[in-house]
Scaffold this motif. Structure first.
Motif, PDB file in Angstrom:
ATOM      1  N   ALA A 196       0.830  -1.206   0.000  1.00  0.00           N
ATOM      2  CA  ALA A 196       0.000   0.000   0.000  1.00  0.00           C
ATOM      3  C   ALA A 196       0.862   1.254   0.000  1.00  0.00           C
ATOM      4  O   ALA A 196       0.570   2.229  -0.711  1.00  0.00           O
ATOM      5  N   VAL A 197       1.931   1.237   0.777  1.00  0.00           N
ATOM      6  CA  VAL A 197       2.831   2.391   0.849  1.00  0.00           C
ATOM      7  C   VAL A 197       3.509   2.633  -0.497  1.00  0.00           C
ATOM      8  O   VAL A 197       3.549   3.765  -1.002  1.00  0.00           O
ATOM      9  N   LYS A 198       4.049   1.590  -1.103  1.00  0.00           N
ATOM     10  CA  LYS A 198       4.802   1.754  -2.344  1.00  0.00           C
ATOM     11  C   LYS A 198       3.904   2.012  -3.554  1.00  0.00           C
ATOM     12  O   LYS A 198       4.369   2.534  -4.570  1.00  0.00           O
ATOM     13  N   ASN A 199       2.640   1.651  -3.468  1.00  0.00           N
ATOM     14  CA  ASN A 199       1.732   1.876  -4.589  1.00  0.00           C
ATOM     15  C   ASN A 199       0.871   3.120  -4.395  1.00  0.00           C
ATOM     16  O   ASN A 199      -0.073   3.359  -5.152  1.00  0.00           O
ATOM     17  N   SER A 200       1.185   3.907  -3.380  1.00  0.00           N
ATOM     18  CA  SER A 200       0.527   5.191  -3.151  1.00  0.00           C
ATOM     19  C   SER A 200       1.519   6.300  -3.474  1.00  0.00           C
ATOM     20  O   SER A 200       2.736   6.109  -3.371  1.00  0.00           O
ATOM     21  N   HIS A 201       0.991   7.451  -3.852  1.00  0.00           N
ATOM     22  CA  HIS A 201       1.875   8.599  -4.069  1.00  0.00           C
ATOM     23  C   HIS A 201       2.498   8.991  -2.736  1.00  0.00           C
ATOM     24  O   HIS A 201       1.846   8.912  -1.690  1.00  0.00           O
ATOM     25  N   ILE A 202       3.734   9.415  -2.780  1.00  0.00           N
ATOM     26  CA  ILE A 202       4.433   9.758  -1.539  1.00  0.00           C
ATOM     27  C   ILE A 202       3.741  10.905  -0.807  1.00  0.00           C
ATOM     28  O   ILE A 202       3.909  11.086   0.400  1.00  0.00           O
ATOM     29  N   LYS A 203       2.920  11.649  -1.534  1.00  0.00           N
ATOM     30  CA  LYS A 203       2.169  12.744  -0.925  1.00  0.00           C
ATOM     31  C   LYS A 203       1.113  12.230   0.045  1.00  0.00           C
ATOM     32  O   LYS A 203       0.762  12.917   1.022  1.00  0.00           O
TER      33      LYS A 203
END
Length: 485
Positions: A70-77
């Motif tokens: 979930a973290v890596k497939n979400s925008h860092i924003k």
């Protein structure tokens, strides 16, 4: 003896696994190849989780894996928001599943799941915070200003001369943090601290493999110094648990005791709880020091959970020759300031030295980032409550702290802050006694957990301490007005 072992089988297994984590540390520290070292650490972590949890190990493994994706497939924003709500949602389902016919989970599995939540959410907030800080620096450069972000405000960044000074505090995120999925896997499931903490940042984990600090820190001395006190904690815990059992508060014999005995009994319950926690936390620290994780030069003025607060970029570029002769500490992975827990005068100070690494996580993730300023402390305490569990006892113990702090702050400023000599000692002792009594009263709820048991116990004491809090607060407000007049 056999009966004792059978009764405490899970705790004994847990203790043995902690000791294994300590004794394997020097071997793990000496692995030379970084990739091999990471994979061995992750394999050991997964092995520990499976050993302590059995089939229930699927929960921390699945939640950790899904959280990382979930973290890596979400925008860092927005990755920090996604990670927070996903991990706490999974934690909620994990805990209430037994109410819908699912198998109940052991306390040790719950502890592992709690650590996984801290790591996944923590690294997502590091990624987002460092991204925001980098954007702010880029914006400042484009505008012709050298600024940085601190506590939500733009401040003039330090000039080159200031950077060289050893006492100039770093900004929160001096560099971008954006680990790969593989590195997230290693961070979340590395065996160091996986069973019971302490929490440490991804930056600390990364520095362990790529900086020379662990190679030159006197890890055996720090470990031996910590281990020496553990037998005392364990002995005290066993003795206190035997002579002051928790269930005694529901017995007829306890009900027939004097009121003074009954209001002082929580002191012994809380002492039992503290010695148990001191034992576990000290062994958890030893698991870190034994392998060298958390070692930083003392010049960094290192803080529990965070690491260096001064001159990090300078320390990061330290040569091997400099690293060989510098002095180190392990403040970054310090869980408990035991002496502080026993001696500080106020509840506010006690909260700062209790489970310091987790306190840092709550401050970094919730308190500093919560957008509504008047509700910051309530948001931080609420998240702390639901992280511990959904029992009423956690709410009574943790969320009621501000009500005591309101009265304590008034008396601290009026009578203790500027006092000197014997007067300060006497007032300090009174405040220490009241702080200790308040913590003991609240800790009873933490241990009893369910509302019905808490209500029965507090009713046997006529809920007196909440009345005392109210009297203190009203008296403090009156004295404050008189003092101003």
């Amino acid at each position: 003896m056999l009966a004792f072992i059978l009764k405490n089988k899970n705790d004994i297994i847990y203790l043995l696994l902690l000791l294994f984590s300590i004794f394997i540390g020097p071997v793990y520290r000496n692995i030379k190849t970084v990739d091999l070292k990471k994979w061995i650490g992750t394999a050991l972590g997964l092995l520990l989780v499976i050993t302590v949890s059995g089939y229930d190990a699927a929960h921390p493994i699945i939640s950790g894996a899904l959280g990382m994706f979930a973290v890596k497939n979400s925008h860092i924003k927005s990755c920090h928001v996604v990670a927070f709500f996903f991990m706490f949602s999974y934690l909620f389902v994990f805990r209430i599943g037994e109410k819908f016919g699912m198998k109940s989970h052991s306390g040790h599995t719950n502890l592992v799941e709690m650590i996984i939540v801290l790591r996944v959410v923590g690294v997502a907030f590091e990624m987002n915070g460092s991204w925001l800080a980098a954007n702010q620096r880029d914006k400042g450069k484009k505008d012709g200003k050298d600024v940085e972000k601190r506590d939500g405000k733009d401040v003039q960044k330090k000039d080159a001369k200031d950077v060289e000074k050893k006492d100039v505090k770093d900004e929160e995120f001096p560099e971008l943090i954006n680990p790969s999925l593989e590195d997230l896997l290693h961070y979340c499931f590395n065996y160091i601290g996986l069973l019971t903490g302490p929490y440490y940042r991804y930056r600390t984990f990364d520095d362990y493999f790529y900086r020379p600090y662990s190679k030159y820190a006197d890890h055996m001395r720090f470990t031996a110094d910590n281990l020496r006190i553990v037998p005392l904690y364990v002995t005290l815990y066993l003795a206190l648990a035997k002579f002051f059992p928790l269930e005694y508060v529901f017995s007829d014999e306890y009900a027939n005791r004097t009121f003074f005995y009954r209001i002082m009994y929580p002191w012994m319950l809380f002492a039992t709880f503290r010695t148990r926690l001191y034992s576990g936390m000290t062994l958890a620290e030893c698991a870190c020091t034994a392998c060298g994780l958390g070692a930083y030069p003392v010049d960094g003025k290192n803080r529990s959970g965070h690491g260096p607060t001064v001159g990090y970029m300078r320390l990061k570029n330290m040569s091997d020759e400099e690293a060989r002769v510098t002095k180190y500490d392990f403040n970054t992975i310090e869980c408990m300031d035991v002496w502080g827990c026993e001696t500080v005068v106020t509840l506010r100070d006690s909260m700062k030295v209790w489970n310091k690494a987790v306190q840092y996580w709550v401050a970094m993730v919730v308190y500093k980032r919560f957008p509504i300023v008047p509700l910051k402390i309530h948001a931080a305490l609420f998240v702390s409550v639901i992280w511990h569990g959904f029992h009423a006892g956690y709410f009574f113990c943790i969320y009621f702290c501000p009500f005591y702090l309101m009265a304590e702050d008034i008396f601290y400023k009026l009578y203790y802050k500027n006092a000197t000599g014997m007067k300060k000692k006497v007032i300090g002792f009174i405040m220490w006694f009241l702080r200790s009594h308040s913590e003991s009263y609240q800790a009873a709820a933490f241990l009893l957990l369910t509302f019905d048991r808490i209500w029965i116990y507090y009713s046997s004491l006529y809920h007196y301490w909440y009345g005392v809090w109210l009297v203190f607060l009203i008296l403090g407000l009156i004295l404050k007005k008189v003092h101003r007049a």
